[in-house]
Design a protein around this motif. Structure first.
Motif, PDB file in Angstrom:
ATOM      1  N   MET A 107       0.840  -1.178   0.000  1.00  0.00           N
ATOM      2  CA  MET A 107       0.000   0.000   0.000  1.00  0.00           C
ATOM      3  C   MET A 107       0.881   1.236   0.000  1.00  0.00           C
ATOM      4  N   TYR A 129       0.868   5.585   0.280  1.00  0.00           N
ATOM      5  CA  TYR A 129       0.106   6.692   0.816  1.00  0.00           C
ATOM      6  C   TYR A 129       0.785   7.977   0.409  1.00  0.00           C
ATOM      7  N   ASP A 142      -5.232  12.185   2.784  1.00  0.00           N
ATOM      8  CA  ASP A 142      -4.516  10.932   2.565  1.00  0.00           C
ATOM      9  C   ASP A 142      -5.111  10.194   1.367  1.00  0.00           C
ATOM     10  N   ALA A 147      -4.697   6.360  -0.452  1.00  0.00           N
ATOM     11  CA  ALA A 147      -4.120   5.017  -0.346  1.00  0.00           C
ATOM     12  C   ALA A 147      -4.334   4.275  -1.659  1.00  0.00           C
ATOM     13  N   PHE A 158      -3.332  -0.183   8.713  1.00  0.00           N
ATOM     14  CA  PHE A 158      -2.529   0.523   7.722  1.00  0.00           C
ATOM     15  C   PHE A 158      -1.154   0.856   8.288  1.00  0.00           C
TER      16      PHE A 158
END
Length: 129
Positions: A1, A3, A11, A13, A119
């Motif tokens: 992932m 960001y 944010d 993702a 996350f």
């Protein structure tokens, strides 16, 4: 992932996911198609409920009703209006679908399986093409 954040503190993702589901038991003479979609749900200090649709697909009776796909990329941005994705401990991913009938009541169904994912705690600013 991955960001990223910009000056407005939003944010973003990115992720890939696998999907293995058999819809064959849902189809009969009255079921025309399914509208299938993946939702990410999470809580923030400002909003008790956040829901983001990441991906969707229409599955018709005449098509393949067993989906076994690897590395699916979301169709829609996973964007938060603040910096609430970073370090979040409890994202719930759930598959939902609307049953589209030839005649009768349209119903919304939610998968009984859900995946909870934490996350990462750092941002990644590399761009992928």
């Amino acid at each position: 992932m991955d960001y990223a954040t910009d000056e407005q503190q939003a944010d973003l993702a990115t992720l890939n996911f696998n999907l293995n589901v058999d819809f064959s038991k849902l189809f009969n003479w009255n079921v025309k198609q399914l509208f299938v979609y993946l939702v990410a749900e999470y809580k923030t200090p400002v909003n008790e409920v956040n829901q983001v649709v990441l991906w969707d697909r229409i599955v018709e009776r005449s098509e393949r009703v067993v989906m076994d796909e690897i590395g699916i990329k979301p169709k829609y941005y996973f964007l938060d209006d603040g910096s609430n994705l970073l370090k979040h401990e409890n994202f719930t991913f759930v598959l939902r679908y609307n049953v589209i009938l030839n005649a009768g009541y349209l119903r919304l169904v939610q998968s009984s399986d859900q995946i909870v994912v934490p996350f990462p705690s750092t941002y990644s600013t590399t761009r992928r093409s």
